[in-house]
Design an enzyme around this catalytic site. Structure first.
Site, mmCIF file in Angstrom:
data_model
loop_
_atom_site.group_PDB
_atom_site.id
_atom_site.type_symbol
_atom_site.label_atom_id
_atom_site.label_comp_id
_atom_site.label_asym_id
_atom_site.label_seq_id
_atom_site.Cartn_x
_atom_site.Cartn_y
_atom_site.Cartn_z
ATOM 1 N N HIS A 296 44.623 38.785 46.419
ATOM 2 C CA HIS A 296 45.510 39.467 45.483
ATOM 3 C C HIS A 296 45.104 39.239 44.038
ATOM 4 O O HIS A 296 45.910 39.379 43.127
ATOM 5 C CB HIS A 296 46.954 39.016 45.703
ATOM 6 C CG HIS A 296 47.450 39.310 47.084
ATOM 7 N ND1 HIS A 296 48.305 38.470 47.770
ATOM 8 C CD2 HIS A 296 47.195 40.340 47.919
ATOM 9 C CE1 HIS A 296 48.557 38.981 48.959
ATOM 10 N NE2 HIS A 296 47.900 40.113 49.077
ATOM 11 N N CYS A 307 39.392 50.996 33.588
ATOM 12 C CA CYS A 307 37.957 51.163 33.888
ATOM 13 C C CYS A 307 37.399 50.044 34.747
ATOM 14 O O CYS A 307 36.271 50.144 35.241
ATOM 15 C CB CYS A 307 37.149 51.282 32.602
ATOM 16 S SG CYS A 307 37.043 49.755 31.633
#
Length: 558
Positions: A296, A307
């Site tokens: 995670h 990006c």
């Protein structure tokens, strides 16, 4: 689908009834709108509408009607197909729309706020092991007579240590959850008094509509769709944790040190899969980064949500300190108002700690590494996790059927995944060993059995206070000061007695459960309720351990 230009890319849900693709369950709720519209039309006459959807982001399956995630053997072929489409497969692909092997919603609904787990005779279908996607559980057709490499099931930590050091054990995989870090004192998110419970939306830099959303669902403040629109609430909530991580305010535990020494002294650690985002394993300098998969994400790194570019962590924390207000009012140097942190590559104000926000994709490295690591695993060690977070929890049933599974936890977990405590379902457990109790205590015991106590002595100053005291007492006890009892340390004979008694208790509890189940089945029969005797249903609460610390839940996960 971007009906009004606000839906972020990748936030797609495919309807398993009609194949329609909708987006942004949190921001614009197009998937929910589709469900509401079809429920109003009631085309199927069941009043449920098109309620079952699959996330193309994390491959989870959600039921709008139950407000819960679903797992069912009949869904496995579909999820496997989604994995092939997402990550590539040389085999034949089919159009997603009306999966023939997926039953309708009436067959897989659970109760509200629970994950439904139905085990049917024969288990789930197994997938190919060609390394594409993640192989599914071993089917019964794959399992013949098993020759366990560990011989008989260990009865105590000495037995576990003996197997770890044996030539038969070559590959060890570790799956860790919040319990691994709880002794470090990291503030938790989900329990009473935790971050979500005490969240005050009025303190966050947000619109009235966003604050209303946070009041209804505090996790929305940490969702990817909202972060792209307004990153400030997330950064304000995470500010003390980000700065505390940089300052190493919380220390790696004895469980972390076990993982480090396992690699340094044996070379048998194949991978640590951690569901925690605290980054504490980064303090273990003998543990290479490539040995760790942060399922995670991790708080000790930074990147751009738009990006994906990495950002210098020190520079990011400096920006957080000087640009993000402190909603706790504990930092007098913090600004009175927050300003966004821009990405130096794309220019968007979307730089964040490298954690997996709600409704964003898990790291591709997870999906790439699991097929490489799991087939050769001889021993899976599960540390401090509720085993309710998918897909990380699937490692439990993906390991080879002859692999030893060691569970170190304060509670008994994993029954819904096929984990067996003592003698359940009429047969004893043959490969599941449980070390129930305080996690750091259990790993101190294991490291003592492995002969690594001397390797820990110089780390006393780098451990959480409770762990340091535990280690200090053990060292004093070993060095001959028998007047000081080393934590909960007992003699080996006493340890064995305690473990044996625990195993007996587990067996008795299992027998009682079977009797209760049989009595329940008799009652059902008397009331003319037709319940298949070969179908067992186990429901578990949809969520994480109540003691979670930084176990970030990618929805579709825990």
């Amino acid at each position: 689908m971007q009906e009004d230009g606000l839906c972020p890319p990748g936030e797609n849900w495919v309807c398993l009834h009609c194949g329609a693709v909708r987006c942004s369950r949190y921001v614009n709720s197009h998937s929910m709108v589709h469900y509401d519209e079809t429920k109003a039309r009631d085309e199927d006459g069941d009043g449920a509408g098109h309620c079952i959807v699959a996330s193309l982001g994390d491959l989870s399956v959600w039921c709008h009607e139950c407000n819960a995630y679903l797992r069912h053997p009949r869904l496995d072929p579909l999820i496997e197909k989604l994995e092939q489409l997402k990550f590539g497969d040389e085999g034949e692909t089919t159009e997603i729309g009306h999966p023939e092997d997926v039953s309708g919603p009436a067959d897989i609904h659970g109760e509200n706020e629970v994950v439904s787990e139905v085990e049917e005779e024969g288990g789930s279908e197994s997938s190919s092991d060609d390394g594409r996607g993640i192989p599914f559980a071993y089917g019964e057709e794959d399992i013949g007579p098993l020759d366990y490499p560990f011989g008989s099931l260990p009865e105590n930590m000495k037995g576990v240590a003996d197997f770890i050091m044996s030539d038969n054990c070559k590959s060890i995989v570790i799956l860790a959850g919040a319990g691994m870090s709880v002794v470090s004192g990291i503030p938790d998110f989900r329990s009473a008094g935790g971050l979500y419970d005490t969240l005050r939306p009025s303190l966050l830099t947000a619109s009235a509509l966003e604050r209303e959303l946070f009041a209804a669902d505090p996790t929305a403040a940490l969702s990817q769709p909202l972060f792209v629109q307004n990153p400030l609430p997330c950064l304000e909530l995470m500010r003390p944790f980000m700065l505390g991580t940089r300052a190493e305010q919380w220390k790696a535990t004895l469980a972390h040190r076990f993982v480090e020494l396992l690699h340094a002294k044996t070379g048998k650690l194949t991978r640590l899969y951690t569901q925690n985002i605290d980054g504490l394993e980064g303090q273990c300098h003998q543990l290479p980064r490539e040995k760790v998969i942060a399922v995670h994400g991790s708080m000790d790194q930074a990147d751009c949500a738009m990006c994906g570019s990495s950002t210098d962590y020190g520079e990011f924390c400096d920006a957080v300190q000087h640009q993000i207000k402190d909603i706790t009012n504990e930092d007098p140097t913090a600004p009175s108002e927050s300003t966004p942190i821009a990405c130096h590559v794309c220019g968007y104000n979307t730089v964040k700690p490298s954690i997996v926000l709600f409704r964003s994709n898990l790291p591709e490295e997870f999906f790439r590494r699991v097929p490489e690591d799991i087939p050769e695993c001889d021993c899976l060690i599960v540390i401090g996790t509720s085993l309710t977070v998918a897909p990380a929890n699937t490692l439990v049933f993906r390991v080879p059927p002859d692999a030893l599974r060691v569970f170190v936890n304060r509670d008994r977990v994993g029954r819904q995944l096929g984990v067996m405590y003592g003698e359940e379902y009429g047969s004893p457990s043959t490969r599941d060993y449980f070390a129930l109790g305080e996690i750091d205590q259990q790993f101190l015991d294991l490291m003592c059995e492995l002969g690594w106590l001397d390797d820990l002595e110089h780390l006393i100053g780098d451990l959480p206070e409770a762990s340091a005291n535990m280690l200090r007492e053990r060292l004093e006890f070993r060095n001959g000061d028998s007047t000081k009892k080393a934590g909960t340390t007992t003699t080996e004979e006493e340890d064995n007695t305690v473990v044996q008694q625990e195993q007996k208790d587990i067996v008795e509890e299992s027998k009682a459960e079977r009797v209760e189940t049989q009595n329940g089945m008799v009652a059902e029969k008397e009331n003319d309720i037709d319940t298949p005797a070969d179908t067992r249903i186990a429901n578990t609460t949809n969520g994480q351990d109540t003691t979670l610390t930084f176990e970030n839940k990618n929805e579709g996960a825990d």
